[in-house]
Design an enzyme around this catalytic site. Structure first.
Site, mmCIF file in Angstrom:
data_model
loop_
_atom_site.group_PDB
_atom_site.id
_atom_site.type_symbol
_atom_site.label_atom_id
_atom_site.label_comp_id
_atom_site.label_asym_id
_atom_site.label_seq_id
_atom_site.Cartn_x
_atom_site.Cartn_y
_atom_site.Cartn_z
ATOM 1 N N GLU A 480 -79.913 -32.913 64.494
ATOM 2 C CA GLU A 480 -79.759 -32.084 65.809
ATOM 3 C C GLU A 480 -78.567 -31.493 65.556
ATOM 4 O OE1 GLU A 480 -81.793 -31.705 67.753
ATOM 5 O OE2 GLU A 480 -82.736 -33.461 67.375
ATOM 6 N N GLU A 509 -86.515 -26.210 61.233
ATOM 7 C CA GLU A 509 -85.956 -27.287 60.571
ATOM 8 C C GLU A 509 -85.243 -27.403 59.392
ATOM 9 O OE1 GLU A 509 -86.088 -30.054 63.397
ATOM 10 O OE2 GLU A 509 -87.042 -29.234 64.423
#
Ligand SMILES: [Zn+2]
Length: 697
Positions: A480, A509
């Site tokens: 994160e 990502e």
């Protein structure tokens, strides 16, 4: 300053006033804002000037204001959910969707974009500006601008219904998760479970009405929240209880009032219809049209390449578990390995092979120390300093932390970004999983500093000690944080393409999965460990085992992701209405090729597959693997430079910062990647890191 008259959702551009926002602000706040934006939009349409400053800048400003207010509501739905907030959210959601469509489907704006694209100014715009215009044109087409009135009305009905269905899906999963608890009073049924789970389970029991519950004596309540579910499945010796828990987990939200099956069917039907309206063969085709992947064939190709590399390895993994289960002595022994035995024996075999358990690592990773190590890494790689700023702004829960981030100039300069961290699992008002979201984005006007939300669901502090993180929870935090870095270190000056905005789903990502790799770097991981009782760092032998264990069951894990990705693609490229098949038939068919132990007949995993039914991953779950190829390949640039050569690491880190983390959505992701890596991506590093490359001599 917020006065009594100012709705806190209207502040925009400043740190949110979490101390002031109430669910009762949502309905009036959003309604007033929408009314104003509708007016602004009408004015813009009436006096349209097809130029950057006449068209794009006003649109950016509008999207900022709505993004701020509605983003806050969405954020609170995730971290401070309540009946009142849900009702408030539901009361205005349709209007927000309607406005979004009105904007996205504005014919004058579409024509203005077309004129800007074809006009003389276009060539004088810089590359990110041109990309923004092109993305907006494509988005407008996808939003149905080209449709005639009848079709557009239908398109809008579909959008509104889909938004509502997505929210219901997610609420059902949350409610179904909360509705289940396995109450245990018999010590024997807790056999094998770690102390940390017993403490959490006793805490849950106390909250559930067993006031005198203790970790040692019970009663215990095991829930379907990950920090409770996973340790029980991995360590609980009581097979019957494991089965009960496993079945509850894979049938979540699949019966009674909370049944998501009809919602799934309706969502798929509507998505198919929507794609057809836009002249796409399937929703999958529509989804891929705005991805980094050039077409579905390229996705199929990658999934098949990875499946080919992992299926036999996964079969051998399963045989190894069967052998181990059969050889196990005592009460835990099983003759036929069932699905609820897999996590348990995978842990036993891991312990036998690598001689440690996930739980044994927790004391080495207290959250404060892990944060120090993570921040030190960010400084080494990207030259940024991160300083705690708790108390400088309001938060939504006392456990939430606030940090500021400073650039190369150090802490004497102005902060360049900030972030909130909400680390712990809270069943009741907080959604499961982990995510990064925007609080404030870098945008036009004053180029304000970006602010991120980092939300995790790790084990809360128990017994007066700091949160002790499993290795997986450490990896999740790094993940994160990687998203957060891309948001916070952007140099793009246009709000429509700064940070993670305007980045293709299957490329987004890259920085997050890139950061995960550092958890397997000895110096980094040992540097962020400190035993919560003894103060010792993680011993070298334990690091060696973590490293060796990285490829443990990597084929099985790869295959599991391929199962989800293939199921998602199949559901979104087929029209099930006339096929006589239901979604669970599709699941079974995909499972035949992508699982080595078939799911239960009654498996209803799809009913809680929020990524594709209430998140943004529809026909895009493959993105995790697509981006993993990019992230592993990016990390291999550091391996090539020499991970122990600090100046080479710093130099490569700065290059990563100046390309991947800075360029945001202003540059096509393939160009960004090649600017960093000097060549197109290759799956070699991912397969090598996963131990799935055939040994070469
Ligand atoms: Zn992510």
């Amino acid at each position: 300053m917020a006065s009594a008259e100012t709705n806190p959702l209207h502040l925009h551009g400043v740190l949110p006033r979490f101390d002031l926002i109430e669910p009762s602000d949502v309905e009036p706040g959003i309604r007033e804002l929408l009314a104003e934006l509708v007016e602004l939009l009408s004015q813009l349409e009436a006096n349209l000037e097809p130029s950057w400053t006449g068209l794009i800048e006003p649109l950016e400003a509008m999207s900022e204001r709505l993004g701020y207010a509605w983003g806050l509501v969405g954020h609170l739905m995730g971290v401070k959910n309540s009946d009142a907030l849900r009702a408030a959210h539901a009361s205005v959601q349709t209007e927000v969707v309607t406005f979004g469509l009105r904007l996205a489907q504005s014919r004058p704006i579409f024509e203005g974009l077309g004129a800007l694209r074809a006009g003389p100014e276009f060539d004088s715009l810089d590359a990110p500006q041109r990309r923004i215009v092109q993305t907006m044109l494509r988005a407008a087409r996808h939003a149905g601008v080209g449709l005639d009135e009848v079709a557009r009305t239908r398109f809008n009905e579909i959008q509104a219904e889909l938004a509502e269905l997505g929210t219901n899906f997610s609420n059902h999963v949350l409610d179904a998760t909360q509705a289940f608890a396995m109450r245990i009073t018999d010590h024997a049924e807790m056999a094998g479970t770690p102390d940390s789970l017993k403490q959490l389970a006793a805490q849950n029991a106390r909250e559930g009405g067993d006031e005198g519950a203790t970790a040692e004596q019970g009663p215990w309540r095991i829930t379907l929240d990950a920090p409770s579910l996973m340790p029980f499945l991995e360590h609980g010796e009581c097979r019957q209880r494991r089965e009960e828990l496993y079945r509850a987990y894979v049938t979540r939200a699949s019966s009674g009032k909370l049944d998501n099956t009809p919602i799934i069917e309706r969502i798929l039907e509507l998505r198919h219809e929507m794609a057809a309206l836009l002249d796409f063969e399937s929703f999958a085709e529509l989804s891929i049209d705005s991805k980094m992947a050039p077409d579905i064939g390229a996705v199929d190709g990658l999934l098949e390449e990875l499946r080919g590399a992992s299926i036999d390895v996964a079969r051998r993994d399963l045989e190894a578990l069967r052998d181990h289960a059969g050889e196990t002595r005592g009460a835990a022994r099983v003759e036929t390995l069932e699905l609820w035995d897999v996590a348990f024996f995978a842990e036993r075999l891991r312990e036998a092979r690598f001689d440690y358990s996930e739980e044994a690592l927790r004391p080495y990773f207290p959250l404060p120390r892990v944060l120090e190590g993570l921040f030190a890494l960010a400084r080494r790689l990207f030259g940024v300093s991160i300083v705690s700023a708790d108390g400088e702004t309001s938060v939504w829960h006392p456990d939430v932390r606030f940090f500021r981030l400073f650039g190369e100039g150090g802490e004497d300069g102005e902060p360049i970004a900030a972030f909130f961290l909400d680390p712990y699992s809270r069943s009741g008002d907080k959604r499961g999983g982990a995510w990064m979201d925007e609080c404030l984005g870098r945008s036009g006007e004053r180029l304000r500093t970006p602010v991120a939300y980092l939300v995790c669901n790790q084990m809360p502090p128990v017994g007066g000690k700091p949160s002790q993180m499993s290795f997986d929870e450490v990896v999740t935090l790094f993940h994160e944080f990687g998203h957060g870095l891309q948001h916070m270190l952007t140099r793009v000056e246009y709000g429509l393409a700064s940070g993670i905005r305007n980045i293709e789903w299957d490329a987004v990502e890259l920085p997050s999965q890139f950061m995960e790799n550092w958890c397997y770097h000895r110096e980094t991981l040992i540097g962020l460990s400190q035993h919560v009782d003894t103060g010792d760092p993680l011993p070298d032998e334990l690091f060696d085992k973590i490293e060796a264990a990285r490829t443990y069951r990597a084929g099985s894990q790869m295959l599991r992701q391929l199962y989800f990705a293939s199921m998602d693609l199949a559901l979104h490229r087929e029209d099930l209405r006339h096929s006589g098949q239901d979604v669970f038939d599709v699941q079974r068919r995909i499972a035949e090729r992508t699982t080595v132990l078939p799911p239960l007949d009654g498996d209803r995993f799809l009913c809680s597959f929020g990524h594709i039914f209430s998140g943004g991953y529809a026909a895009g779950y493959y993105s995790y693997k697509w981006a993993e190829v990019l992230s592993a390949d990016a990390f291999s640039a550091f391996e090539e430079a020499g991970l122990d050569d600090s100046s080479a690491v710093a130099e490569t880190g700065r290059r990563f910062r100046d390309t991947v983390l800075s360029l945001g959505g202003g540059t096509p992701p393939m160009e960004v990647f090649e600017a960093f890596r000097g060549r197109p991506p290759s799956a070699e590093a991912l397969l090598r890191h996963s131990g799935l490359t055939r040994a070469t001599t």
